[in-house]
Design an enzyme around this catalytic site. Sequence first.
Site, PDB file in Angstrom:
ATOM      1  N   ARG A  33     -12.021  -6.032  -5.982  1.00 30.09           N
ATOM      2  CA  ARG A  33     -11.538  -6.534  -4.696  1.00 30.09           C
ATOM      3  C   ARG A  33     -12.719  -6.767  -3.762  1.00 30.09           C
ATOM      4  NH1 ARG A  33      -7.719  -3.292  -0.427  1.00 30.09           N
ATOM      5  NH2 ARG A  33      -9.640  -2.093  -0.268  1.00 30.09           N
TER       6      ARG A  33
ATOM      7  N   ASP B 220       3.182  -4.892   8.628  1.00 28.18           N
ATOM      8  CA  ASP B 220       1.942  -4.126   8.533  1.00 28.18           C
ATOM      9  C   ASP B 220       0.786  -5.122   8.481  1.00 28.18           C
ATOM     10  OD1 ASP B 220      -0.352  -2.835   7.643  1.00 28.18           O
ATOM     11  OD2 ASP B 220       0.754  -1.396   6.430  1.00 28.18           O
TER      12      ASP B 220
ATOM     13  N   TYR C 210      -9.644   0.323  11.458  1.00 30.15           N
ATOM     14  CA  TYR C 210     -10.934   0.543  10.783  1.00 30.15           C
ATOM     15  C   TYR C 210     -11.258  -0.462   9.689  1.00 30.15           C
ATOM     16  CZ  TYR C 210      -7.931   3.263   7.565  1.00 30.15           C
ATOM     17  OH  TYR C 210      -6.938   3.675   6.726  1.00 30.15           O
ATOM     18  N   LYS C 211     -10.399  -1.447   9.486  1.00 29.56           N
ATOM     19  CA  LYS C 211     -10.711  -2.453   8.466  1.00 29.56           C
ATOM     20  C   LYS C 211     -11.441  -3.609   9.158  1.00 29.56           C
ATOM     21  CE  LYS C 211      -6.848  -0.954   5.565  1.00 29.56           C
ATOM     22  NZ  LYS C 211      -7.547  -0.414   4.391  1.00 29.56           N
TER      23      LYS C 211
ATOM     24  N   PHE D  79       0.873  -1.166   0.000  1.00 28.48           N
ATOM     25  CA  PHE D  79       0.000   0.000   0.000  1.00 28.48           C
ATOM     26  C   PHE D  79       0.921   1.229   0.000  1.00 28.48           C
ATOM     27  CE2 PHE D  79      -2.793   3.182   1.869  1.00 28.48           C
ATOM     28  CZ  PHE D  79      -3.909   3.006   1.083  1.00 28.48           C
TER      29      PHE D  79
END
Lengths: 414, 414
Positions: free
Chosen positions: B373, B202, B227-228, B131
């Site tokens: 995705r 990560d 928040y995922k 990312f």
Amino acid sequence: MSDNAQTALAQRARHLDSEHLATDRRDAFVLPEGVIYLDGNSLGAMSVAARDATADAVTRQWGQQLIRAWNESAWWTAPERVGDRIASLVGAPSGSVVVGDSTTISLFKAVHAAARLRPDRRVVLTDPDSFPTDVHVTRGVCDQLGLTLELVSPRDAVARLEGSNDVALAAYSHVDYRTGELWDLAAITEAAHQVGALACWDLCHSAGVVDVGLTEGAADFAVGCGYKYLSGGPGAPAFLFVAPQHLAEFTNPILGWNGHAAPFAMSPDHVPADGITRARVGTPPVLGIAALEGALTAYEGLDMGDVRRRSLSLTGFFVECLDALGVDLPIVTPRDDRRGSQVSLRHPAAYAVVQALIARGVIGDFREPDIVRLGFAPLYLSHEDVLTAARHLRDVIDGAEFARPEHAARAAVT
Amino acid sequence: MSDNAQTALAQRARHLDSEHLATDRRDAFVLPEGVIYLDGNSLGAMSVAARDATADAVTRQWGQQLIRAWNESAWWTAPERVGDRIASLVGAPSGSVVVGDSTTISLFKAVHAAARLRPDRRVVLTDPDSFPTDVHVTRGVCDQLGLTLELVSPRDAVARLEGSNDVALAAYSHVDYRTGELWDLAAITEAAHQVGALACWDLCHSAGVVDVGLTEGAADFAVGCGYKYLSGGPGAPAFLFVAPQHLAEFTNPILGWNGHAAPFAMSPDHVPADGITRARVGTPPVLGIAALEGALTAYEGLDMGDVRRRSLSLTGFFVECLDALGVDLPIVTPRDDRRGSQVSLRHPAAYAVVQALIARGVIGDFREPDIVRLGFAPLYLSHEDVLTAARHLRDVIDGAEFARPEHAARAAVT
């Protein structure tokens, strides 16, 4: 104190309240029954709008819009949008302020960026009596960049700057968090500019209560927190101001995707965004920003000059009440207009005095070593509140309530 | 597809759901009517507990306790308390994880601190396909410290490390955010340790869905976002893990009062706190932490191995459905267990495919350049949902719905 004098003081409180009616926003805030809240300089009170904005962000935006809220509720642009609201309160132009991260991290960015703009200068000035995080983070940046941190009181900053050629940055708080003294932003900034240095201001204790005037004072950088007088909620995101003329050269020391010119291109090369957006780092704290955005609506329709006059009137009247009520404690805060929106008093048992006040519903705070710190958030406090608080303080002192053992026991967070 | 085959698929979905009943937490979450939410890997759905915890933090704690909430509602220690909850999900000991700040800033701290622990090494490895914020922030730290950032795929990391003596840190994502490929945390960490390097992970796309095993894998540092899959709310605070053996030497590159050993002594000298607290910087984002703390209660009583098995079953069943329904798109995600909790597919009109799915109530997302995705948050998705989603995808493809012009228009945030 005679009954007549008591009555006169009460009448004067009502008169002052009527004079400042236009800046009374008490109805916008929710405060517990029986509390006079003199700690809005540590954690501002909750407003109806902040509460409702947070509930809406959670229940409707997150809960129902889900990922679509980034567009439909404009979460992505919230840091700049709320930044613009704050800009209007601190005398800065639209597009120069962004919210997100903590005050400490915002100051880290500002000091780093300022040092990059003055690569030939080796000294950063700051106040040894600043709120400690300011000293810590500034010293940390200096250590990282091989600069020298010089601790100089804002009282002596102009003299230190005059004729110098070694200072990169003067980083000062606008209002001393302990004493409430308001420093001359324009004069220190001017002295810095005269010798080619930059100035960065911490507005934690002035944003929302002082007509800061960042553009008028020619400040280069500024930071401030959202949870004190701005009432943005506990741990609310901080704000960072970068003067427009520095934006093109502003280098963010923490490179993240939110500061990228094209965040969704997902390119591994970092191209800084235009404008204040380059000061962003990671995904913004949406819930905290929502609360802050709601809170700032309390300032709608208000002129910061009027808010400042109300603030000075409240603190001035408090001192007047103490004098009239015979409360003879040393007042640390300047009696003239060189003060923020607080009155700080010294007492050898300051911690216990504060606890005794809290037991009476007057919430202020204690600061080391011997300071009773009382903040007067102008939007939700009246002169009548001020008089009531002064009477409680008199009773605490006259009745030696601070000597009761239950008031001396320290809480973890003071 | 024959009616019999359809029925068999539906029966199999129900059977799998019954097998994984113990990890079904659907009732803990609120989802809009008619939505199958396959974007919990971008913004996790709202739980009842997260909503209620936020409302309580705002209305009762902030609104009524005001400043006293720092003690009475234990706000001050929330970063470590919620960190401990996350530690238990990622296989780390109590006292090794703290929440606050963004993922990017957490990674900034970890990479800086790791480099300080290996002062003689000049190279940091990271994945060019990480990312982007990971690449940006890591490159930024390398530039600040005069280190070389070397972009090496995690596929080649072990080979790059073997026999080397120049690597300070291997900084990798546990799961590729685009393809969903799960990398071997233990093997890459072991290869790093073999040559005296450190490893930082990560966990943005593995925390809450993979049995991460930080201690078992001997990771030195890790970060991840709240928040995922953890469903902590939009822009929820991130977390930072520092292995216990590094805590005493951990140097925070951003020195703030919250990382100080005695924050209320208000001393201008910075003395780092013991333990993970030294990784804190400024005042914690209380409202965001409250939402995250509420959200994490969804994991109470669950074993991460069981959650992982459910996740693999959901994604595996999705691929099975695509095969059975004749959806012939290239699947980027590994079919074996080397995957996180998502399935990514390629399609030349991927953006429009996602929009057409959203129009049908199946919310996934698009990633450059051609990736559909779909994330499967195990706690609130069932195998029946998976089958329904697969059928919608078949209909979008078979009916060429992606070719409709309304699905091609790009939103600002994709």
